[in-house]
Write a protein that holds these residues in place. Sequence first.
Motif, PDB file in Angstrom:
ATOM      1  N   VAL A  78       0.846  -1.195   0.000  1.00 52.73           N
ATOM      2  CA  VAL A  78       0.000   0.000   0.000  1.00 52.73           C
ATOM      3  C   VAL A  78       0.880   1.243   0.000  1.00 52.73           C
ATOM      4  O   VAL A  78       1.776   1.365   0.832  1.00 52.73           O
ATOM      5  CB  VAL A  78      -0.907   0.022   1.253  1.00 52.73           C
ATOM      6  N   SER A  79       0.627   2.146  -0.935  1.00 53.38           N
ATOM      7  CA  SER A  79       1.443   3.365  -0.984  1.00 53.38           C
ATOM      8  C   SER A  79       0.798   4.464  -0.155  1.00 53.38           C
ATOM      9  O   SER A  79      -0.393   4.442   0.135  1.00 53.38           O
ATOM     10  CB  SER A  79       1.606   3.855  -2.420  1.00 53.38           C
ATOM     11  N   GLU A  80       1.598   5.435   0.245  1.00 53.31           N
ATOM     12  CA  GLU A  80       1.070   6.649   0.862  1.00 53.31           C
ATOM     13  C   GLU A  80       0.368   7.451  -0.233  1.00 53.31           C
ATOM     14  O   GLU A  80       0.645   7.253  -1.422  1.00 53.31           O
ATOM     15  CB  GLU A  80       2.234   7.468   1.438  1.00 53.31           C
ATOM     16  N   PRO A  81      -0.511   8.386   0.138  1.00 53.99           N
ATOM     17  CA  PRO A  81      -1.156   9.215  -0.892  1.00 53.99           C
ATOM     18  C   PRO A  81      -0.197  10.284  -1.418  1.00 53.99           C
ATOM     19  O   PRO A  81      -0.484  11.469  -1.371  1.00 53.99           O
ATOM     20  CB  PRO A  81      -2.357   9.829  -0.159  1.00 53.99           C
ATOM     21  N   ASP A  82       0.943   9.846  -1.917  1.00 60.23           N
ATOM     22  CA  ASP A  82       2.007  10.767  -2.351  1.00 60.23           C
ATOM     23  C   ASP A  82       2.004  10.989  -3.855  1.00 60.23           C
ATOM     24  O   ASP A  82       2.813  11.749  -4.377  1.00 60.23           O
ATOM     25  CB  ASP A  82       3.385  10.185  -1.979  1.00 60.23           C
ATOM     26  N   ILE A  83       1.139  10.292  -4.572  1.00 59.08           N
ATOM     27  CA  ILE A  83       1.161  10.346  -6.027  1.00 59.08           C
ATOM     28  C   ILE A  83       0.240  11.472  -6.493  1.00 59.08           C
ATOM     29  O   ILE A  83      -0.874  11.608  -5.988  1.00 59.08           O
ATOM     30  CB  ILE A  83       0.747   8.970  -6.601  1.00 59.08           C
ATOM     31  N   ARG A  84       0.712  12.287  -7.443  1.00 63.78           N
ATOM     32  CA  ARG A  84      -0.033  13.489  -7.826  1.00 63.78           C
ATOM     33  C   ARG A  84      -0.589  13.479  -9.252  1.00 63.78           C
ATOM     34  O   ARG A  84      -1.417  14.320  -9.585  1.00 63.78           O
ATOM     35  CB  ARG A  84       0.865  14.736  -7.651  1.00 63.78           C
ATOM     36  N   THR A  85      -0.099  12.586 -10.100  1.00 57.05           N
ATOM     37  CA  THR A  85      -0.607  12.547 -11.478  1.00 57.05           C
ATOM     38  C   THR A  85      -0.729  11.098 -11.935  1.00 57.05           C
ATOM     39  O   THR A  85      -0.060  10.206 -11.392  1.00 57.05           O
ATOM     40  CB  THR A  85       0.370  13.242 -12.456  1.00 57.05           C
ATOM     41  N   PRO A  86      -1.577  10.851 -12.942  1.00 59.04           N
ATOM     42  CA  PRO A  86      -1.670   9.493 -13.496  1.00 59.04           C
ATOM     43  C   PRO A  86      -0.321   9.008 -14.017  1.00 59.04           C
ATOM     44  O   PRO A  86       0.008   7.829 -13.898  1.00 59.04           O
ATOM     45  CB  PRO A  86      -2.671   9.649 -14.647  1.00 59.04           C
ATOM     46  N   GLY A  87       0.493   9.928 -14.550  1.00 55.08           N
ATOM     47  CA  GLY A  87       1.824   9.559 -15.029  1.00 55.08           C
ATOM     48  C   GLY A  87       2.695   9.051 -13.890  1.00 55.08           C
ATOM     49  O   GLY A  87       3.403   8.051 -14.042  1.00 55.08           O
ATOM     50  N   GLU A  88       2.643   9.725 -12.749  1.00 52.15           N
ATOM     51  CA  GLU A  88       3.408   9.278 -11.587  1.00 52.15           C
ATOM     52  C   GLU A  88       2.928   7.906 -11.121  1.00 52.15           C
ATOM     53  O   GLU A  88       3.731   7.070 -10.706  1.00 52.15           O
ATOM     54  CB  GLU A  88       3.277  10.272 -10.428  1.00 52.15           C
ATOM     55  N   ALA A  89       1.613   7.689 -11.187  1.00 53.26           N
ATOM     56  CA  ALA A  89       1.060   6.394 -10.781  1.00 53.26           C
ATOM     57  C   ALA A  89       1.655   5.288 -11.642  1.00 53.26           C
ATOM     58  O   ALA A  89       2.076   4.240 -11.151  1.00 53.26           O
ATOM     59  CB  ALA A  89      -0.462   6.408 -10.909  1.00 53.26           C
ATOM     60  N   SER A  90       1.716   5.540 -12.937  1.00 53.07           N
ATOM     61  CA  SER A  90       2.254   4.560 -13.854  1.00 53.07           C
ATOM     62  C   SER A  90       3.744   4.314 -13.576  1.00 53.07           C
ATOM     63  O   SER A  90       4.209   3.172 -13.577  1.00 53.07           O
ATOM     64  CB  SER A  90       2.024   5.076 -15.266  1.00 53.07           C
ATOM     65  N   GLU A  91       4.492   5.389 -13.299  1.00 54.72           N
ATOM     66  CA  GLU A  91       5.916   5.246 -12.973  1.00 54.72           C
ATOM     67  C   GLU A  91       6.116   4.453 -11.683  1.00 54.72           C
ATOM     68  O   GLU A  91       7.025   3.639 -11.568  1.00 54.72           O
ATOM     69  CB  GLU A  91       6.577   6.628 -12.841  1.00 54.72           C
ATOM     70  N   TYR A  92       5.258   4.744 -10.708  1.00 59.72           N
ATOM     71  CA  TYR A  92       5.344   4.025  -9.435  1.00 59.72           C
ATOM     72  C   TYR A  92       5.160   2.521  -9.660  1.00 59.72           C
ATOM     73  O   TYR A  92       5.916   1.698  -9.153  1.00 59.72           O
ATOM     74  CB  TYR A  92       4.279   4.560  -8.468  1.00 59.72           C
TER      75      TYR A  92
END
Lengths: 478, 95
Positions: A157-171
Amino acid sequence: MEFEVIIGLEVHAQLLTKSKIFCSCSTAFGAEPNTHTCPICLGMPGVLPVLNKKVVDLTLKVALATHCQIAHYSRFARKNYFYPDLPKGYQISQYELPLAEHGYIEIVANGESKRIGITRVHMEEDAGKLLHDEGGEDVSYSYVDLNRTGVPLIEIVSEPDIRTPGEASEYLKSLRGILQYLDVCDGNMEEGSFRCDANISLRPIGQDGFGTKTELKNMNSFKNVQKALEYEIKRQTNILDGGDKVIQETRLWDAAKGVTLSMRGKEDAHDYRYFPDPDLVPLAVNDKWIEETKKSLPELPDEKRDRFVKEYQIPEYDAQVLTTSKSLANYYEECVKLYPNPKVISNWVMVELLRRLKTDDRDIEECPVSPKLLARMLEMIDDGTISGKIAKTVFEDMYLTGEAPEKIVEKKGLLQVTDQEEVVEVVEKVLAENPKEVENYKKGKTKLFGFFVGQVMKETKGKANPNLVNEILRKMLD
Amino acid sequence: MKITKEEVDKVAKLARLGFTEEEKEKFASQLNSILVYFDNLGELDTIGIEPTSHASTISNVFRDDKVESSISKEESLLNAPDGKRDCFRVPRIIE
Ligand SMILES: [Zn+2]
């Protein structure tokens, strides 16, 4: 209004064990329905689940690789709900006291590296599979195959640190990369061995508290995760701009329609009544176990990145991208072995190869251009057979056909023109056709030199040797 | 009252159990007396004592990652009220 997007991701990854988490049934994929079942995973009364030690070993690896703190004492809990793929009426998972918490991974976003926090990593069992007889006679039934029931999963489970769909994909790419480096999961999203749910909410820029979130499910590729998040941002923005409120709910991504749809009806079941599973004794992990696991870790993406920077003298950003996936890093090192110019290889892989793979949403494993072919093509640039510009055409052709560069050059007549007379002829023609520019050049507008080079290249369809063109132009103009 | 009839209702629904009004009244009162009895534990000083999750004190019981033979699919399905095509069959769950 301007909103900030808050995204947190929950990943479920199947661990690469031979047997299930609490019984000795096989985890092999693709067997006949219900042939990998036993009284334990069927949830018969009176049976005793026993924890597979390998599951703990693999989870520890993931926890350490994601910089988590390991709990010395952890335990399993029952998550109670009814669904036909869950024969016991509860899933064995971890709730309070998970095995690991408070970690992070590094991703590349907009050319910079960013840390995404990991809230927790825990172990649990997978559920079975529901099959449907679409279009058949039995559309009013669900068929239950329990082979997958009890296959070990880790939830990250990740922290709510992701700010864009692109970042989500990178994560997701980075996380999958780590799991593959560790050999704990094959990372196949289509087959479901690497699954992702997303929590997403919006808040006005500057606001501290979070807005109401929705949970997105059913996204079975990186691209779908990105599209579903993009859709949901638009949907929530419209709701908030219209003065309405977002409803907290689970929504399913419909890839065919490109929308998220509310999953009504299952909501009232969100009371899982967790309690410690009395059948399973607590898990105690001591420092010795942790140290031994640490020593067994292979070279991880971060370490490989640092080594690439040092050993190959390539920019940190390039090294980060190249090491995100184990297969890509292997591809790169394979190329460097065959053609020992790490910088040139890095440029080709970063610019041409990855762009091409991204367009097709393909992994490096599916790349038709082998390291051998790429290296051979680069040698052809060096020995003057083709120009750097033509190489891009050759590359595209290799990517589409998987053919050897020599063959493509021959087939398409792409040989570099290194014949002095031939180039002189073209230069003479270009100068004759552009008398005005020649006059201006001679008056001092030396910037026009590039124009002449361009015209010659155009005339030869990019095949003229650029050094030769420069040399001849200088001779004839200056 | 620690447990109301509404709470009995909710728990019954989560457990997919159906009760009559009389039964719900009866269970509410029974559950209440159980919880009141548990309140006796509140008289003990438990500061500094970890909550107990297991009656025994052992930890780390493992098995090795070894595949052993499963039962046959026929045996698997033996207790199922409805089975077809080697699968358990239930009313359709997804529209
Ligand atoms: Zn089993």
